[in-house]
Write an enzyme that holds these catalytic residues in place. Structure first.
Site, PDB file in Angstrom:
ATOM      1  N   LYS A 119       0.855  -1.182   0.000  1.00  0.00           N
ATOM      2  CA  LYS A 119       0.000   0.000   0.000  1.00  0.00           C
ATOM      3  C   LYS A 119       0.895   1.238   0.000  1.00  0.00           C
ATOM      4  CE  LYS A 119      -3.825   1.978   2.738  1.00  0.00           C
ATOM      5  NZ  LYS A 119      -4.665   1.765   3.946  1.00  0.00           N
ATOM      6  N   SER A 194      -9.437   1.704   3.424  1.00  0.00           N
ATOM      7  CA  SER A 194      -8.672   2.460   2.453  1.00  0.00           C
ATOM      8  C   SER A 194      -7.696   1.609   1.645  1.00  0.00           C
ATOM      9  CB  SER A 194      -7.878   3.560   3.173  1.00  0.00           C
ATOM     10  OG  SER A 194      -6.974   3.020   4.119  1.00  0.00           O
ATOM     11  N   SER A 218      -9.565  -0.433   7.477  1.00  0.00           N
ATOM     12  CA  SER A 218      -8.968  -0.300   6.154  1.00  0.00           C
ATOM     13  C   SER A 218      -8.239  -1.532   5.647  1.00  0.00           C
ATOM     14  CB  SER A 218      -8.018   0.901   6.131  1.00  0.00           C
ATOM     15  OG  SER A 218      -8.747   2.102   6.228  1.00  0.00           O
TER      16      SER A 218
END
Length: 640
Positions: A119, A194, A218
């Protein structure tokens, strides 16, 4: 025989063998070469990949090539998932070096040569770390995040970075730098957030596994939406150092993968004490030699599971997910688990009072932006420049309005204390009923259609208490969308959660790969047409290019077609963006029309109802950004 001697001894044997044995050796090499060419990485676990490399069926360098081919086929083409935003140019070389190390010294461990996607809020010293934000475009940190360092030491190959809901501040997987990531199970829907890019990439097998972060769901929400296993570790188990901060109290990083065993292997490599993160002192003496020893079938036979009926939801829209989760609980009971209803008095109030989702954002993210050397040094400057996704407008406005001395005030102290109260309430309920875990839907609703909001999260229970939670696939809705069931446990009880999830996973096999249907984009026909020339900007900027853009808006379908022609020095163009203003002169990015210059840029987007209203109100503008700085641009307002 010493493992470091096996390779050289075998080579000496081949060199001194008879012509017949040499011929057999050549044939074996040819068969292995053919196996490498036909090796399929889809749905392969870390154990599968490592076994294939040990057997000589494939190399780490070849794995990099194969995963890059999948990225080209499914992320850049096909369904165009748009999950990967940066490919590590050093990945093949790193893999090659690890292949040589394997031959000369043996393997470091299970992750040796295994490609991973990170990420893009994990700092990397050899790749940009943007958090998905134009405000951090091109910023390369001076050091790795702690967990990234641990992955490198374990021999993992950093394949690249994936998109996220910008700066981890939302649940639908959209950013001003990366655009909108699609869900591989339904490309009309979001991947969750997210860590949406991490979820889509892992589900589509674009890497062996991915890393995500979790401030309030997330990791777990995109894992649920992408038929993955995702773990939010106990507070203090995994270091947050080098992760772009949302709020230090609730932030954590963790693994996302297609199996429970893979999660255990990744956890082994990434947890531990870090002097840069004092909370990790709490993990001392509480980390097993390996989490894989907990992975035994049959653990549900003696388990007591608490069912948090309150989190199943009562709204009609909650019921398709609730039905799948209730069926999952029955599956656990069929494997011997005892399931009892559990009630935690005033739970909703406890969760709310312990929330620190936005209260720390202005200070910690602001400090990070100031130190990063990007194109905005504060949240206020992000709002002023429009170097953010328009989806962040609300949360950035709230954070920007936080008092400068909030973290020294009584409300903040009260929320920190409430976290302890919530944790004690949950563990108290577990003690009174002698529970191994409490279960509930990871999220009560499936992912929304692109452009919509994500309701129904149950993620705050773990995030606001610091207790560990794991989500594991538990089935699909009648429409074919994946559903996850979450198990929450006592502090540092990851081994227990992994054991329960492992038995459930192995007994039910709910994980299945997505079909990944290609996206068909229909041209806009009919409607109102507008032609504009993008020149000046706010504030004024002098750039060596212009753009002539034609927009066609079809109000019944809310489809906005565009055709952009660049004039001038195209090499200086760093992308074409459609912005949406709120109350300021500049507004956030609503849609990325192109990330690079091209003679002609055309396509269409479907606006939400609110966006369509703002378009008609004259709140949209097109901006052609400079490669030198996203703060330099040519722009034109869209006024129909």
């Amino acid at each position: 025989m010493d493992k470091h001697m096996k390779g050289s001894t075998r080579r000496e044997f081949i060199q001194t063998s008879s012509a017949t044995l040499v011929g057999l050796g050549v044939a074996r090499v040819r068969r292995r070469a053919q196996a490498v060419e036909t090796f399929d990485v889809s749905e392969k676990s870390i154990r599968d990949l490592q076994a294939a490399m040990i057997a000589g069926q494939v190399t780490s360098e070849k794995l990099v090539e194969l995963y890059l081919a999948r990225i080209a086929a499914y992320d850049r083409a096909g369904p165009r998932l748009n999950s990967v935003i940066f490919i590590n140019p050093n990945a093949a070389a790193a893999a090659r070096a690890l292949d040589e190390e394997r031959k000369s010294r043996g393997i470091r461990g299970p992750l040796h040569g295994i490609p991973v996607l990170l990420k893009d809020n994990f700092e990397t010293r050899d790749m940009p770390t943007t958090g998905g934000s134009l405000a951090l475009r091109g910023v390369v940190p001076t050091r790795d995040a702690f967990q990234v360092t641990k992955l490198r030491l374990a021999g993992a190959v950093l394949l690249g970075k994936v998109n996220l809901h910008e700066l981890a501040l939302g649940l639908t997987g959209v950013s001003s730098f990366g655009g909108q990531t699609l869900n591989p199970y339904d490309v009309t829907r979001t991947p969750g957030g997210s860590s949406g890019g991490s979820g889509a990439a892992a589900a589509a097998c674009l890497a062996a596994f991915t890393m995500g972060t979790d401030t309030s769901g997330s990791i777990r929400i995109p894992s649920s939406h992408n038929c993955l296993v995702g773990l939010r570790p106990s507070a203090g188990l995994s270091s947050r150092a080098g992760i772009i901060p949302f709020g230090h109290t609730q932030d954590t990083g963790g693994p996302m993968a297609r199996s429970v065993e893979d999660i255990a292997l990744i956890l082994d490599a990434t947890v531990g004490y870090d002097p840069a993160d004092p909370t990790t002192q709490a993990s001392s003496g509480r980390i097993p030699r390996t989490y894989t020893t907990a992975l035994k079938e049959g653990t549900l036979k003696s388990a007591r599971i608490g069912v948090l009926a309150e989190f199943l939801g009562t709204a009609p829209e909650d019921q398709e997910v609730a039905t799948v989760v209730r069926s999952a609980i029955e599956e656990m009971k069929a494997r011997g688990a005892a399931a009892v209803d559990v009630v935690i008095p005033e739970l909703a109030k406890l969760v709310t009072s312990a929330n620190l989702l936005t209260q720390e954002l202005k200070v910690y993210l602001g400090d990070y932006l100031k130190a990063a050397g990007g194109y905005a040094t504060s949240i206020e400057e992000m709002l002023e420049t429009g170097l953010h996704s328009s989806s962040l407008q609300g949360i950035l406005d709230v954070a920007n309005g936080t008092a400068a001395d909030y973290l020294s005030g009584e409300d903040y102290k009260g929320r920190l204390a409430a976290r302890e109260t919530l944790a004690k309430a949950v563990t108290g309920a577990m003690e009174s009923e002698r529970l191994d875990a409490i279960v509930y839907p990871t999220i009560r609703r499936i992912a929304p259609i692109i452009g919509g909001a994500q309701p129904g999260s149950n993620a705050a229970l773990s995030a606001n208490s610091g207790l560990p939670a794991i989500t594991v696939p538990c089935g699909f809705t009648p429409g074919g969308f994946p559903v996850g069931i979450e198990l929450i446990g006592r502090p540092f009880a990851e081994a227990t959660l992994l054991a329960l999830a492992y038995h459930y996973e192995r007994a039910t096999r709910h994980r299945r790969p997505p079909a990944m249907t290609p996206v068909s984009v229909e041209p806009v026909s009919g409607g109102v047409t507008l032609e504009v020339t993008a020149t000046g900007a706010i504030p004024a900027s002098n750039v060596p290019y212009q753009a002539v853009a034609r927009f066609t808006f079809h109000e019944p379908t809310r489809r906005l077609g565009y055709d952009v022609r660049l004039r001038g020095t195209q090499d200086d163009v760093g992308g074409v963006y459609l912005h949406r203003r709120s109350t300021r002169q500049n507004g956030g990015v609503a849609y990325i029309l192109a990330k690079l210059a091209a003679p002609q840029i055309s396509g269409a987007v479907t606006l939400t109802e609110a966006e369509a209203a703002d378009l008609k109100a004259g709140k949209f503008y097109v901006a052609v950004l400079s490669r030198v700085s996203p703060r330099l641009n040519a722009r034109a307002d869209l006024v129909f």
